[in-house]
Design a protein around this motif. Structure first.
Motif, PDB file in Angstrom:
ATOM      1  N   ARG A 100      -7.410   5.882  -0.939  1.00  0.00           N
ATOM      2  CA  ARG A 100      -6.131   5.551  -1.569  1.00  0.00           C
ATOM      3  C   ARG A 100      -5.466   4.340  -0.913  1.00  0.00           C
ATOM      4  O   ARG A 100      -4.913   3.481  -1.605  1.00  0.00           O
ATOM      5  CB  ARG A 100      -5.196   6.762  -1.493  1.00  0.00           C
ATOM      6  N   PHE A 101      -5.528   4.260   0.401  1.00  0.00           N
ATOM      7  CA  PHE A 101      -4.717   3.269   1.097  1.00  0.00           C
ATOM      8  C   PHE A 101      -5.490   2.134   1.764  1.00  0.00           C
ATOM      9  O   PHE A 101      -4.878   1.181   2.230  1.00  0.00           O
ATOM     10  CB  PHE A 101      -3.849   3.965   2.156  1.00  0.00           C
ATOM     11  N   PHE A 156      -7.574  -1.138   8.236  1.00  0.00           N
ATOM     12  CA  PHE A 156      -6.417  -1.242   7.338  1.00  0.00           C
ATOM     13  C   PHE A 156      -5.986  -2.693   7.194  1.00  0.00           C
ATOM     14  O   PHE A 156      -5.837  -3.207   6.078  1.00  0.00           O
ATOM     15  CB  PHE A 156      -5.264  -0.378   7.838  1.00  0.00           C
ATOM     16  N   ARG A 205       0.816  -1.214   0.000  1.00  0.00           N
ATOM     17  CA  ARG A 205       0.000   0.000   0.000  1.00  0.00           C
ATOM     18  C   ARG A 205       0.852   1.268   0.000  1.00  0.00           C
ATOM     19  O   ARG A 205       0.424   2.307  -0.498  1.00  0.00           O
ATOM     20  CB  ARG A 205      -0.941   0.003   1.210  1.00  0.00           C
ATOM     21  N   PHE A 206       2.041   1.194   0.593  1.00  0.00           N
ATOM     22  CA  PHE A 206       2.830   2.413   0.774  1.00  0.00           C
ATOM     23  C   PHE A 206       4.147   2.396  -0.001  1.00  0.00           C
ATOM     24  O   PHE A 206       5.111   3.041   0.399  1.00  0.00           O
ATOM     25  CB  PHE A 206       3.096   2.646   2.269  1.00  0.00           C
ATOM     26  N   VAL A 220       5.081   7.879  -2.855  1.00  0.00           N
ATOM     27  CA  VAL A 220       3.647   7.595  -2.836  1.00  0.00           C
ATOM     28  C   VAL A 220       2.866   8.833  -2.406  1.00  0.00           C
ATOM     29  O   VAL A 220       1.827   9.172  -2.999  1.00  0.00           O
ATOM     30  CB  VAL A 220       3.356   6.408  -1.902  1.00  0.00           C
ATOM     31  N   LYS A 254      -7.544  -3.640  -2.858  1.00  0.00           N
ATOM     32  CA  LYS A 254      -7.396  -2.427  -3.659  1.00  0.00           C
ATOM     33  C   LYS A 254      -6.768  -2.768  -5.003  1.00  0.00           C
ATOM     34  O   LYS A 254      -5.696  -3.362  -5.086  1.00  0.00           O
ATOM     35  CB  LYS A 254      -6.516  -1.406  -2.931  1.00  0.00           C
ATOM     36  N   LEU A 276      -1.179   9.505   8.977  1.00  0.00           N
ATOM     37  CA  LEU A 276      -0.963   8.229   8.295  1.00  0.00           C
ATOM     38  C   LEU A 276      -0.851   7.077   9.294  1.00  0.00           C
ATOM     39  O   LEU A 276      -1.364   5.979   9.044  1.00  0.00           O
ATOM     40  CB  LEU A 276       0.300   8.295   7.441  1.00  0.00           C
ATOM     41  N   VAL A 324      -3.012   3.486   9.423  1.00  0.00           N
ATOM     42  CA  VAL A 324      -2.523   2.104   9.366  1.00  0.00           C
ATOM     43  C   VAL A 324      -2.786   1.359  10.677  1.00  0.00           C
ATOM     44  O   VAL A 324      -2.835   0.119  10.687  1.00  0.00           O
ATOM     45  CB  VAL A 324      -1.023   2.043   9.013  1.00  0.00           C
TER      46      VAL A 324
END
Length: 487
Positions: free
Chosen positions: A279-280, A317, A25-26, A115, A324, A308, A312
């Motif tokens: 997005r994440f 998360f 993801r990151f 990112v 995704k 952030l 997470v």
């Protein structure tokens, strides 16, 4: 494209499922170097914490890339003068900015910064195809990078008053006698509070008046960027609870107060939180997740790092692993990283770094080329067409086999991906899968690859059974799999 060597590829350090999920993801995609960094850091979250302070991350590969494109070192006025003198068009500089951006996503060790630069660039979007803003677009990228992991408040103030934004959304020609509403409206609609926050047309007009004074002249009377108090619209400003007498002809202090207010507005917190969650985490994030991230954003004065971490650390998360869809350019970057391509300084148009522009354009989502001010859509349904899937499969085969681009880059040979032979086909697929995907392929993937090759998983195979094209078929099939197409 030269092979990196005749020996086997160095084994991919194996990560836990939770760590794989976080780094997918990151980052631009799993690579051996990234997996090594995660192991050294003591796990995915510890790696993330270190990445949130990018200056502490040594980045020799990224630093090298920063020397590859001399056009990006030119000041805005130089870019303008070089175009006027027919030395280099601004559109060519934009191609270089695009290539440099993707090259950094592929090779930089500061993956979280890359990112987040992409995330903010999409939110505060200035298209590379804007011919007037192009002269300032490299400098705009520098500003976004500077603030990408700082605070949204500082980022917003720097972005909205930047000449690239002013030229792209016409604020550079907005005056008290003829205010242009484009930036004043998008500041509310796209950059901060968003639809449904209660702003009115009167708020849009007031927002636009507040932003007057920031000027950028291009072709006439000269190339310059400046603040002009004589065109700033004075008089009381009221927008969504913000009030300012705005009596000074130099409205920069009033504008600064206005932008700070919008950055800290609860509706902005919700909107930024939801954008981060989409997005994440999930295309349809839960209210609980959005509320938790928004609360962290406000509690920490719009600081990005703790925001952030709140995201997470939320249970949503961890629960979102594998859901995704990778956007097309994310797919491209992740594919190049998975293939262990080592980029080299481009010396001609045939180089991997120069030619890759046309390849990721073919993927359908070149960085920052969305023509509208709202930026690329970030939900999977916008990119999950049959055409995208078939196009991606074609490019996966190309990249797996190293057919094109094939110059000025290194990659492993086909044989280097294989385990010691003879071995069962199932063992071969498992071995290659761990090197490409970072995990053992699923049972359905193993069966599909065996069917493609016309062999059973239990068959003992040697190099004579696995000529280069069969190895490339295994790799391309792994790249076509849901594991690779999701992050």
């Amino acid at each position: 494209m030269r092979a990196a060597g005749t020996g086997a590829v160095a084994p991919m350090p194996q990560l836990s499922a939770a760590d794989l999920h976080l780094v997918r993801r990151f980052s631009g995609g799993l690579s051996r170097g990234l997996a090594t960094d995660v192991r050294r850091a003591g796990g995915g979250r510890a790696w993330l914490v270190g990445q949130l302070s990018p200056a502490s991350v040594a980045d020799a590969p990224g630093d090298d890339i920063d020397t590859w494109f001399p056009s990006l070192s030119h000041a805005p006025k130089q870019i303008f003068e070089r175009q006027r003198s027919d030395v280099q068009g601004s559109w060519e500089v934009m191609w270089d900015l695009s290539r440099w951006t993707v090259a950094r996503r592929i090779q930089s060790r500061r993956q979280v910064r890359e990112v987040m630069v992409d995330f903010w660039s999409n939110l505060l979007h200035v298209p590379l195809g804007d011919d007037v803003a192009a002269f300032w677009r490299v400098d705009y990228d520098r500003v976004l990078r500077e603030h990408a992991l700082g605070s949204f408040e500082d980022l917003l103030r720097a972005a909205i008053t930047h000449p690239a934004m002013g030229l792209s959304l016409d604020n550079a020609v907005s005056t008290k006698d003829n205010p242009n509403e484009n930036l004043g409206r998008e500041l509310l609609e796209l950059h901060t509070v968003g639809h449904g926050s209660g702003y009115t047309e009167a708020d849009v007009k007031a927002s636009s008046r507040m932003l007057t004074g920031y000027r950028a002249d291009v072709w006439w009377p000269e190339f310059r960027s400046f603040y002009d108090p004589s065109v700033h619209a004075t008089g009381r400003i009221d927008v969504l609870g913000f009030s300012h007498p705005n009596t000074d002809a130099d409205g920069r202090a009033a504008t600064d107060a206005y932008l700070r207010y919008l950055a800290r507005h609860p509706a902005t917190a919700k909107r930024i939180a939801r954008r981060l969650a989409v997005r994440f985490v999930s295309d349809r994030p839960s209210a609980a997740l959005v509320d938790a991230v928004a609360a962290a954003y406000l509690k920490n004065g719009t600081a990005v790092r703790p925001t952030l971490l709140a995201l997470v650390d939320h249970p949503d998360f961890a629960a979102s692993a594998g859901t995704k869809v990778r956007l097309p350019t994310e797919d491209y970057v992740a594919t190049v990283r998975a293939m262990r391509v080592v980029l080299q300084r481009p010396v001609d148009d045939e180089s991997f770094v120069n030619a890759m522009y046309w390849q990721y354009v073919g993927f359908g989502q070149a960085p920052y080329e969305w023509p509208a001010p709202d930026g690329y859509p970030e939900v999977g349904e916008a990119w999950t067409s049959a055409g995208r899937l078939l196009g991606g499969m074609r490019h996966h085969v190309n990249l797996a086999a190293g057919w094109w681009p094939a110059s000025q880059a290194q990659r492993p040979s086909a044989a280097a991906w294989l385990p010691p032979l003879p071995a069962t086909l199932g063992a071969v697929i498992d071995h290659v899968g761990r090197q490409v995907l970072g995990q053992r392929p699923t049972a359905s993937m193993r069966k599909a690859i065996a069917t493609l090759l016309g062999m059973s998983l239990t068959r003992q195979v040697g190099r004579g059974d696995l000529w280069d094209m069969r190895v490339y078929a295994i790799i391309a099939s792994l790249l076509d799999s849901p594991t690779h197409l999701h992050r």
